[in-house]
Design a protein around this motif. Structure first.
Motif, PDB file in Angstrom:
ATOM      1  N   GLY A   1       0.801  -1.216   0.000  1.00 47.69           N
ATOM      2  CA  GLY A   1       0.000   0.000   0.000  1.00 47.69           C
ATOM      3  C   GLY A   1       0.833   1.264   0.000  1.00 47.69           C
ATOM      4  O   GLY A   1       1.999   1.258   0.403  1.00 47.69           O
ATOM      5  N   VAL A   2       0.219   2.335  -0.455  1.00 49.27           N
ATOM      6  CA  VAL A   2       0.882   3.640  -0.496  1.00 49.27           C
ATOM      7  C   VAL A   2       0.456   4.430   0.740  1.00 49.27           C
ATOM      8  O   VAL A   2      -0.720   4.769   0.908  1.00 49.27           O
ATOM      9  N   TRP A   3       1.415   4.701   1.591  1.00 48.34           N
ATOM     10  CA  TRP A   3       1.161   5.397   2.865  1.00 48.34           C
ATOM     11  C   TRP A   3       0.707   6.822   2.612  1.00 48.34           C
ATOM     12  O   TRP A   3       1.303   7.558   1.826  1.00 48.34           O
ATOM     13  N   GLN A   4      -0.336   7.214   3.310  1.00 46.92           N
ATOM     14  CA  GLN A   4      -0.861   8.570   3.206  1.00 46.92           C
ATOM     15  C   GLN A   4      -0.644   9.302   4.531  1.00 46.92           C
ATOM     16  O   GLN A   4      -0.917   8.754   5.593  1.00 46.92           O
ATOM     17  N   GLY A   5      -0.149  10.533   4.452  1.00 46.52           N
ATOM     18  CA  GLY A   5       0.060  11.308   5.668  1.00 46.52           C
ATOM     19  C   GLY A   5       1.426  11.070   6.267  1.00 46.52           C
ATOM     20  O   GLY A   5       2.305  10.460   5.655  1.00 46.52           O
ATOM     21  N   GLY A   6       1.587  11.535   7.491  1.00 50.58           N
ATOM     22  CA  GLY A   6       2.880  11.453   8.156  1.00 50.58           C
ATOM     23  C   GLY A   6       2.931  10.368   9.211  1.00 50.58           C
ATOM     24  O   GLY A   6       2.516   9.236   8.980  1.00 50.58           O
ATOM     25  N   HIS A   7       3.436  10.740  10.403  1.00 49.76           N
ATOM     26  CA  HIS A   7       3.594   9.776  11.490  1.00 49.76           C
ATOM     27  C   HIS A   7       2.232   9.284  11.984  1.00 49.76           C
ATOM     28  O   HIS A   7       1.248  10.019  11.967  1.00 49.76           O
TER      29      HIS A   7
END
Length: 224
Positions: free
Chosen positions: A105-111
């Motif tokens: 999956g493509v991570w969205q956002g930050g920490h």
């Protein structure tokens, strides 16, 4: 199937002093071997191989553990006093551990903080697994941070506050980003790729200090 020799393990040592040995544990190698009447090469774990290669060293004990499929920094104590000091730092959360993982999956956002209780369950066939259980589980806290994203995967850096069994793997799966190559908690269809013949989880670094004695900051390069 992975098979490692005592010589392979010696070659994997990152740093050593009078108190500890830091090993870049390869994937597929258990920290403890399987107890058998005859010790086949693939039944020996890290500690057995290390004792085999160093018969004159009087004390060698694991300071902590890594799952068999997880690679990366593993600490072995050469003195009982060093082991106790390390364990005390762990109890006081003075041991800083970072992992990296390639996830689907493509991570969205930050920490992202994942604070989700986990329960370890033993099955009738003797196997066991870990799953999210908000009622009966023990608290488990992981922090995920993006490093880079690709077409259908993301490389994440993870810091764990607690050390539950399979914590990172279950937390990653629970938020929709299963670790590539994870045949227990991951996406089986996704893992059919030739690129994911191993669990893509690596203990990248460990940092701790023994007050008034020494400070350790050890890193193991990412193998994927």
């Amino acid at each position: 199937m992975f098979t490692y020799s005592a010589q392979d393990l010696e070659a994997a040592i990152i740093f050593e002093d009078s108190r500890f040995i830091f090993i870049n544990k390869p994937t597929g190698l258990a920290v403890h071997g399987v107890i058998q009447q005859e010790c086949a090469p693939d039944s020996l774990g890290v500690i057995e191989l290390l004792r085999l290669s160093r018969p004159d060293v009087p004390y060698l004990e694991l300071a902590h553990r890594l799952d068999r499929p997880t690679s990366g920094v593993l600490v072995v104590a050469k003195r009982k006093s060093a082991l106790r000091a390390f364990q005390k730092q762990q109890e006081n959360r003075g041991v800083d551990k970072h992992y990296v993982a390639l996830v689907k999956g493509v991570w969205q956002g930050g920490h992202k903080k994942v604070d989700t209780p986990l329960l370890k369950v033993k099955h009738q066939d003797g196997s066991w697994s870990v799953h999210v259980d908000k009622a009966k589980g023990k608290r488990a806290v992981s922090y995920f941070a993006p490093v880079e994203s690709h077409e259908d995967t993301s490389l994440l850096r993870i810091k764990i506050i607690t050390g539950r069994t399979h914590q990172i793997r279950v937390h990653a799966s629970s938020i929709g980003f299963p670790i590539a190559g994870d045949n227990q908690y991951g996406d089986k269809a996704f893992n059919q790729s030739e690129a994911y013949k191993r669990l893509m989880l690596h203990a990248e670094s460990i940092k701790f200090s023994l007050p008034d004695i020494a400070e350790y900051d050890i890193q193991a390069s990412i193998p994927f």
